[in-house]
Design a protein around this motif. Structure first.
Motif, PDB file in Angstrom:
ATOM      1  N   UNK A  65      -0.505   8.339   2.965  1.00  0.00           N
ATOM      2  CA  UNK A  65       0.697   7.583   3.262  1.00  0.00           C
ATOM      3  C   UNK A  65       1.072   7.725   4.738  1.00  0.00           C
ATOM      4  N   UNK A  66       0.915   8.911   5.280  1.00  0.00           N
ATOM      5  CA  UNK A  66       1.173   9.124   6.718  1.00  0.00           C
ATOM      6  C   UNK A  66       0.217   8.332   7.588  1.00  0.00           C
ATOM      7  N   UNK A  67      -1.070   8.343   7.213  1.00  0.00           N
ATOM      8  CA  UNK A  67      -2.062   7.566   7.961  1.00  0.00           C
ATOM      9  C   UNK A  67      -1.772   6.066   7.874  1.00  0.00           C
ATOM     10  N   UNK A  68      -1.402   5.619   6.693  1.00  0.00           N
ATOM     11  CA  UNK A  68      -1.086   4.209   6.486  1.00  0.00           C
ATOM     12  C   UNK A  68       0.125   3.806   7.331  1.00  0.00           C
ATOM     13  N   UNK A  69       1.156   4.661   7.347  1.00  0.00           N
ATOM     14  CA  UNK A  69       2.344   4.373   8.153  1.00  0.00           C
ATOM     15  C   UNK A  69       2.035   4.341   9.634  1.00  0.00           C
ATOM     16  N   UNK A  70       1.195   5.260  10.101  1.00  0.00           N
ATOM     17  CA  UNK A  70       0.804   5.274  11.510  1.00  0.00           C
ATOM     18  C   UNK A  70       0.029   4.027  11.903  1.00  0.00           C
ATOM     19  N   UNK A  71      -0.901   3.622  11.055  1.00  0.00           N
ATOM     20  CA  UNK A  71      -1.671   2.409  11.328  1.00  0.00           C
ATOM     21  C   UNK A  71      -0.777   1.176  11.306  1.00  0.00           C
ATOM     22  N   UNK A  72       0.135   1.133  10.370  1.00  0.00           N
ATOM     23  CA  UNK A  72       1.066   0.016  10.253  1.00  0.00           C
ATOM     24  C   UNK A  72       1.920  -0.104  11.527  1.00  0.00           C
ATOM     25  N   UNK A  73       2.447   1.031  11.993  1.00  0.00           N
ATOM     26  CA  UNK A  73       3.254   1.036  13.212  1.00  0.00           C
ATOM     27  C   UNK A  73       2.416   0.647  14.431  1.00  0.00           C
ATOM     28  N   UNK A  74       1.176   1.123  14.499  1.00  0.00           N
ATOM     29  CA  UNK A  74       0.310   0.812  15.637  1.00  0.00           C
ATOM     30  C   UNK A  74      -0.020  -0.678  15.689  1.00  0.00           C
ATOM     31  N   UNK A  75      -0.265  -1.278  14.537  1.00  0.00           N
ATOM     32  CA  UNK A  75      -0.582  -2.710  14.513  1.00  0.00           C
ATOM     33  C   UNK A  75       0.623  -3.520  14.966  1.00  0.00           C
ATOM     34  N   UNK A  76       1.814  -3.182  14.493  1.00  0.00           N
ATOM     35  CA  UNK A  76       3.014  -3.902  14.916  1.00  0.00           C
ATOM     36  C   UNK A  76       3.308  -3.695  16.397  1.00  0.00           C
ATOM     37  N   UNK A 118       0.834  -1.207   0.000  1.00  0.00           N
ATOM     38  CA  UNK A 118       0.000   0.000   0.000  1.00  0.00           C
ATOM     39  C   UNK A 118       0.870   1.259   0.000  1.00  0.00           C
ATOM     40  N   UNK A 119       1.959   1.235   0.750  1.00  0.00           N
ATOM     41  CA  UNK A 119       2.859   2.392   0.770  1.00  0.00           C
ATOM     42  C   UNK A 119       3.491   2.622  -0.606  1.00  0.00           C
ATOM     43  N   UNK A 120       3.847   1.534  -1.295  1.00  0.00           N
ATOM     44  CA  UNK A 120       4.416   1.661  -2.639  1.00  0.00           C
ATOM     45  C   UNK A 120       3.387   2.272  -3.598  1.00  0.00           C
ATOM     46  N   UNK A 138       1.543   9.522  -5.497  1.00  0.00           N
ATOM     47  CA  UNK A 138       2.038  10.847  -5.113  1.00  0.00           C
ATOM     48  C   UNK A 138       2.967  11.391  -6.200  1.00  0.00           C
ATOM     49  N   UNK A 139       3.856  10.544  -6.715  1.00  0.00           N
ATOM     50  CA  UNK A 139       4.772  10.987  -7.782  1.00  0.00           C
ATOM     51  C   UNK A 139       4.032  11.262  -9.086  1.00  0.00           C
ATOM     52  N   UNK A 140       2.965  10.518  -9.339  1.00  0.00           N
ATOM     53  CA  UNK A 140       2.227  10.707 -10.592  1.00  0.00           C
ATOM     54  C   UNK A 140       1.348  11.948 -10.564  1.00  0.00           C
ATOM     55  N   UNK A 141       0.778  12.288  -9.413  1.00  0.00           N
ATOM     56  CA  UNK A 141      -0.196  13.380  -9.363  1.00  0.00           C
ATOM     57  C   UNK A 141       0.278  14.604  -8.579  1.00  0.00           C
ATOM     58  N   UNK A 142       1.282  14.474  -7.788  1.00  0.00           N
ATOM     59  CA  UNK A 142       1.762  15.539  -6.901  1.00  0.00           C
ATOM     60  C   UNK A 142       0.632  16.069  -6.013  1.00  0.00           C
ATOM     61  N   UNK A 143      -0.269  15.182  -5.625  1.00  0.00           N
ATOM     62  CA  UNK A 143      -1.396  15.573  -4.768  1.00  0.00           C
ATOM     63  C   UNK A 143      -1.014  15.337  -3.299  1.00  0.00           C
TER      64      UNK A 143
END
Length: 174
Positions: free
Chosen positions: A52-63, A32-34, A40-45
């Motif tokens: 990506x920040x939310x995904x990383x936070x959830x990933x860290x919280x689950x681990x 999902x991060x990839x 992000x690189x394709x749209x610069x949005x």
């Protein structure tokens, strides 16, 4: 590969974080991060940066939660081992086979003490058994007042519906 999916399916129904489930979770979040980085690189949005920040936070919280749960399980197992080691084993011969019910009866009889004379009536009255509760208050029938007031009339001994009927009759008379 098939054994991985069988292990994954079985780990879903196993309580706690299993290694197969944790590997699958980490691979999924990495993928999902990839995808979010590519978008992000394709749209610069900025939206993909936030996602990506939310995904990383959830990933860290689950681990983190999986590590804490594993540590708690290890502490509980250690506590159980200590309790088993501290508890004296009953002195049973190898041919004895005592069931749980028999063991409960024998420990209950040890708590009560040796059998003695039957308790007297006085001892039974002082026992800590559950006693019936005393009646707090009893229902009483209402009595008729000797000098009824004009607005009240006679009180009913049956229910309050009669009183409401008398109130409504007094309202009609006025």
């Amino acid at each position: 590969m098939a054994s991985f999916f069988v292990g994954l399916w079985e780990s879903i129904f196993t309580p706690g974080p299993t290694p197969t489930l944790l590997v699958t979770t980490n691979v999924t979040f990495a993928a999902l991060q990839v995808v979010l980085a590519a978008l992000l690189l394709a749209t610069y949005s900025v939206h993909f940066l936030v996602l990506s920040g939310l995904c990383g936070g959830l990933w860290a919280a689950i681990n983190w939660f999986a590590r804490e749960l594993k540590a708690h399980q290890l502490q509980e197992e250690e506590k159980a081992r200590r309790a088993l080691a501290a508890r004296p084993s009953p002195a049973l011969s190898p041919d004895d086979s005592e069931t749980e019910v028999e063991a409960a009866k024998s420990t209950a009889s040890l708590r009560r003490g040796p059998p003695g004379p039957a308790p007297s009536a006085k001892a039974a009255a002082v026992s800590s058994e559950v006693e019936p509760a005393e009646a707090q208050g009893e229902l009483k029938l209402r009595t008729v007042q000797e000098v009824p007031s004009l607005s009240q009339g006679q009180k009913s001994g049956v229910s309050t519906e009669d009183e409401w009927e008398k109130v409504s009759e007094n309202e009609k008379e006025k």
